[in-house]
Design an enzyme around this catalytic site. Structure first.
Site, short mmCIF file in Angstrom:
data_model
loop_
_atom_site.label_atom_id
_atom_site.label_comp_id
_atom_site.label_asym_id
_atom_site.label_seq_id
_atom_site.Cartn_x
_atom_site.Cartn_y
_atom_site.Cartn_z
N THR A 14 87.70 6.98 40.19
CA THR A 14 87.72 7.36 38.77
C THR A 14 89.16 7.53 38.28
O THR A 14 89.56 6.96 37.27
CB THR A 14 86.95 8.69 38.60
OG1 THR A 14 85.65 8.54 39.15
CG2 THR A 14 86.85 9.08 37.14
N GLU A 131 100.00 18.01 37.94
CA GLU A 131 99.40 18.40 36.66
C GLU A 131 97.89 18.11 36.63
O GLU A 131 97.10 18.91 36.10
CB GLU A 131 100.09 17.63 35.52
CG GLU A 131 99.59 17.97 34.14
CD GLU A 131 99.89 19.41 33.75
OE1 GLU A 131 101.05 19.73 33.48
OE2 GLU A 131 98.94 20.23 33.72
N VAL A 134 94.75 20.61 38.02
CA VAL A 134 94.21 21.81 37.38
C VAL A 134 93.77 21.49 35.96
O VAL A 134 94.58 21.09 35.12
CB VAL A 134 95.26 22.95 37.33
CG1 VAL A 134 94.64 24.21 36.76
CG2 VAL A 134 95.84 23.20 38.70
N GLY A 136 92.10 19.10 34.62
CA GLY A 136 92.13 17.70 34.19
C GLY A 136 93.19 17.38 33.15
O GLY A 136 94.38 17.43 33.43
N ILE A 138 94.17 18.93 30.50
CA ILE A 138 94.90 20.02 29.83
C ILE A 138 96.26 20.19 30.52
O ILE A 138 96.32 20.41 31.73
CB ILE A 138 94.13 21.37 29.93
CG1 ILE A 138 92.74 21.24 29.28
CG2 ILE A 138 94.92 22.48 29.27
CD1 ILE A 138 91.89 22.50 29.40
N GLY A 189 74.99 12.67 37.73
CA GLY A 189 76.25 12.41 38.42
C GLY A 189 77.38 13.34 37.98
O GLY A 189 78.55 13.02 38.14
N ASP A 203 85.88 24.63 43.85
CA ASP A 203 86.78 23.74 43.10
C ASP A 203 87.59 24.55 42.07
O ASP A 203 88.82 24.39 41.96
CB ASP A 203 85.93 22.67 42.40
CG ASP A 203 86.70 21.89 41.37
OD1 ASP A 203 87.40 20.95 41.74
OD2 ASP A 203 86.60 22.22 40.16
N LYS A 207 91.83 25.61 41.83
CA LYS A 207 92.69 25.50 40.64
C LYS A 207 93.32 26.85 40.31
O LYS A 207 94.51 26.93 39.97
CB LYS A 207 91.86 24.99 39.47
CG LYS A 207 91.29 23.59 39.69
CD LYS A 207 90.20 23.25 38.67
CE LYS A 207 89.57 21.90 38.96
NZ LYS A 207 88.35 21.63 38.20
P1 NAP Z 1 86.78 8.95 43.71
O1 NAP Z 1 86.27 8.33 42.46
O2 NAP Z 1 85.82 9.35 44.75
O3 NAP Z 1 87.84 7.94 44.34
C1 NAP Z 1 88.46 8.19 45.57
C2 NAP Z 1 89.24 6.96 45.95
O4 NAP Z 1 89.93 7.23 47.15
C3 NAP Z 1 88.37 5.74 46.18
O5 NAP Z 1 88.95 4.62 45.62
C4 NAP Z 1 88.33 5.61 47.71
O6 NAP Z 1 88.21 4.27 48.14
C5 NAP Z 1 89.68 6.16 48.07
N1 NAP Z 1 89.71 6.67 49.43
C6 NAP Z 1 88.97 7.66 49.93
N2 NAP Z 1 89.27 7.82 51.24
C7 NAP Z 1 90.24 6.91 51.52
C8 NAP Z 1 90.94 6.57 52.69
N3 NAP Z 1 90.69 7.17 53.86
N4 NAP Z 1 91.85 5.57 52.62
C9 NAP Z 1 92.09 4.94 51.47
N5 NAP Z 1 91.44 5.22 50.34
C10 NAP Z 1 90.52 6.18 50.37
O7 NAP Z 1 87.66 10.23 43.39
P2 NAP Z 1 88.31 10.65 42.01
O8 NAP Z 1 87.28 11.30 41.17
O9 NAP Z 1 89.07 9.53 41.46
O10 NAP Z 1 89.30 11.83 42.48
C11 NAP Z 1 90.53 11.56 43.09
C12 NAP Z 1 91.32 12.86 43.17
O11 NAP Z 1 91.50 13.39 41.86
C13 NAP Z 1 90.64 13.97 43.97
O12 NAP Z 1 91.62 14.75 44.60
C14 NAP Z 1 89.97 14.81 42.89
O13 NAP Z 1 89.76 16.15 43.26
C15 NAP Z 1 91.00 14.71 41.80
N6 NAP Z 1 90.49 14.97 40.45
C16 NAP Z 1 89.46 14.22 39.98
C17 NAP Z 1 89.00 14.44 38.69
C18 NAP Z 1 87.90 13.61 38.11
O14 NAP Z 1 87.55 13.82 36.95
N7 NAP Z 1 87.34 12.66 38.84
C19 NAP Z 1 89.59 15.45 37.91
C20 NAP Z 1 90.66 16.19 38.42
C21 NAP Z 1 91.11 15.92 39.71
P3 NAP Z 1 86.92 3.38 47.83
O15 NAP Z 1 86.86 3.24 46.34
O16 NAP Z 1 87.19 2.08 48.47
O17 NAP Z 1 85.76 4.11 48.39
N1 HSE Z 2 83.92 18.86 39.44
C1 HSE Z 2 85.08 19.19 38.66
C2 HSE Z 2 84.61 19.82 37.35
C3 HSE Z 2 85.90 17.93 38.41
O1 HSE Z 2 83.41 19.80 37.05
O2 HSE Z 2 85.42 20.38 36.64
C4 HSE Z 2 87.30 18.23 38.01
O3 HSE Z 2 87.96 18.98 38.97
#
Ligand code: NAP
Ligand code: HSE
Length: 428
Positions: A14, A131, A134, A136, A138, A189, A203, A207
């Site tokens: 994502t 940034e 914590v 997202g 903001i 989801g 989570d 933060k």
């Molecule tokens: P995600 O959609 O699950 O994507 C994770 C990515 O990491 C995927 O592309 C996955 O590869 C790759 N990956 C996982 N294990 C790996 C490994 N061993 N080697 C290489 N690549 C690997 O996660 P996300 O939602 O983007 O979140 C990423 C980070 O941002 C996390 O730390 C999360 O806490 C943080 N975050 C997310 C959000 C949010 O809204 N999603 C908000 C704030 C912070 P594949 O695609 O090939 O499986």
């Molecule tokens: N699961 C988290 C939330 C994603 O609902 O805020 C961002 O950290």
């Protein structure tokens, strides 16, 4: 214009694909704003041939994120894989050792290893920025480290998990139980792969621990967060709280007191007409309180592709401009180890107690509270069917210790017909 700033992005989910899209679509704007052309040179994820809705063919591919972190043609290692340990930590360490700056969205990794990684980065003369970790989109890290640099921070509080706020507001608006809305959110989801990270408050506590460190110049102390999730919040309490002019929120509060650092993540009542009380759905809100500025309220999307990638770009743009700020706002070795406060700041509490409907039952409860030094502010018994009488009590400001003492005495009264519910009322 100076040489391009070259990104190596590990993690193309994502957030990672969101970053690729912004770097591509806003190339001219970013170059104009930062004075450097920003480009992606190499990427890594688990599966190479996955359709990610974005063309990656012009970037070098690495199966191993550690190899990506060490590449000669990468200036900033952008860690967007997640997980507190494993490849995220190994690749971050490798990047720092190889002389790269690091930008990450990984609150789990920083909540556990933030101090060590910040020290490592500083010793190597590199920056480690977060940034996006914590709230997202903001820009709360920037607000604390830069915008409020001239303030002593007295308190930081807020709603930092969108999924929990979605569940709580949906329960209230649709009159549904926690179990019903949890199933709905999971089906849509909205929850992490391990939902306990959301509903257990973990989570959001990650933060909060990061914000505490910046706000109070202390080492990240995630293990000291007093943590309670939303799993036990009942629709009955949401209804009764609303009737009294409150909303229930999973609220994070961090505050430095004479007794030590308070870090608490728990369901609390907040006034319904306050900014936090009015926060609907998956939105986040962080309230910052400083001695010079007073109160600052930040509200926005706490998750999702665009908002989170936006925050990642904020750190990348800083590095492109040559702005180099310590991970937690102070040099890592100056961060103090703050003792955890053993008791909370006193507050009023909401109590819902199910009593056996018989003479003298209420008096026994009132006596137990009085004997523990807990004073009743408001009390009412609402319509019910015998043999159980539900009673709502709002206490005057009291300590959690006094309240717990009273709650421990209640079973001995012999008049309870269910476990009492006690929720803190937070003044915001
Ligand atoms: P995600 O959609 O699950 O994507 C994770 C990515 O990491 C995927 O592309 C996955 O590869 C790759 N990956 C996982 N294990 C790996 C490994 N061993 N080697 C290489 N690549 C690997 O996660 P996300 O939602 O983007 O979140 C990423 C980070 O941002 C996390 O730390 C999360 O806490 C943080 N975050 C997310 C959000 C949010 O809204 N999603 C908000 C704030 C912070 P594949 O695609 O090939 O499986
Ligand atoms: N699961 C988290 C939330 C994603 O609902 O805020 C961002 O950290």
């Amino acid at each position: 214009m100076t040489a391009p700033l070259r990104l190596g992005i590990a993690g193309l989910g994502t957030v990672g694909t969101g970053v690729v899209k912004i770097v591509r679509q806003k190339a001219a704007l970013l170059a104009a704003r930062t004075g450097r052309h920003i480009e992606v040179t190499a990427v890594s994820a688990r599966t190479r041939d996955k359709d990610r809705g974005v063309n990656l063919s012009s970037y070098a591919w690495e199966d191993d994120p550690v190899a990506l972190a060490r590449r000669e043609d990468v200036d900033i290692f952008v860690e967007l894989m997640g997980g507190s340990d494993g490849p995220a930590k190994a690749a971050t360490e490798a990047a720092i050792a190889a002389g790269k700056d690091v930008v990450t969205a990984n609150k789990a990794m920083l909540a556990v290893h933030g101090q060590a990684l910040a020290e490592l980065a500083e010793e190597a003369g590199r920056v480690l920025r977060f940034e996006a970790a914590v709230a997202g989109g903001i820009p709360v890290v920037k607000a604390l480290t830069e915008g409020l640099a001239g303030n002593e921070i007295s308190r930081v509080l807020g709603v930092m998990n969108g999924s929990c706020n979605y569940i709580l507001t949906r329960m209230e608006n649709a009159g549904l139980s926690y179990e019903e809305v949890f199933a709905e959110a999971d089906g849509l989801g909205y929850l992490e792969a391990d939902p306990q990270l959301d509903v257990g408050g973990i989570d959001a506590a990650h933060k909060l621990a990061l914000l505490s460190s910046i706000a109070f110049g202390t080492q990240v102390a995630f293990d000291n967060v007093q943590l309670e999730g939303i799993e036990r919040v009942a629709i009955e309490d949401i209804r009764q709280a609303a009737d009294m002019g409150y909303r229930i929120k999973l609220l994070g509060v961090t505050q430095m007191t004479q007794r030590g650092l308070v870090q608490r993540m728990s369901p609390c009542l907040v006034p319904a007409d306050s900014p936090l009380g009015q926060l609907e759905g998956g939105t986040n809100m962080v309230v910052l309180e400083g001695d010079a500025v007073g109160q600052v309220v930040l509200r926005g999307a706490g998750a999702g592709e665009g908002p989170t990638a936006s925050a990642v770009l904020s750190d990348i743009a800083d590095i492109a401009r040559g702005t180099r700020i310590a991970t937690f706002g102070l040099p890592a070795r100056m961060l103090k180890s703050a003792p955890a406060a053993r008791s909370s700041v006193p507050a009023p509490y909401y109590l819902r107690i199910s009593l056996q409907d018989k003479p003298g039952a209420l008096a026994k409860v009132a006596t137990a509270l009085g004997d523990a030094g807990v004073s009743i502010d408001r009390m009412r018994q609402y319509s019910h069917e015998e043999p159980t009488a539900p009673v709502l009590i709002v206490t005057h400001t009291t300590t959690r210790d006094a309240l717990d003492h009273a709650l421990n005495q209640l079973p001995d009264t012999g008049v309870l017909s269910g476990e009492p519910v006690a929720l803190r009322i937070e003044h915001v």
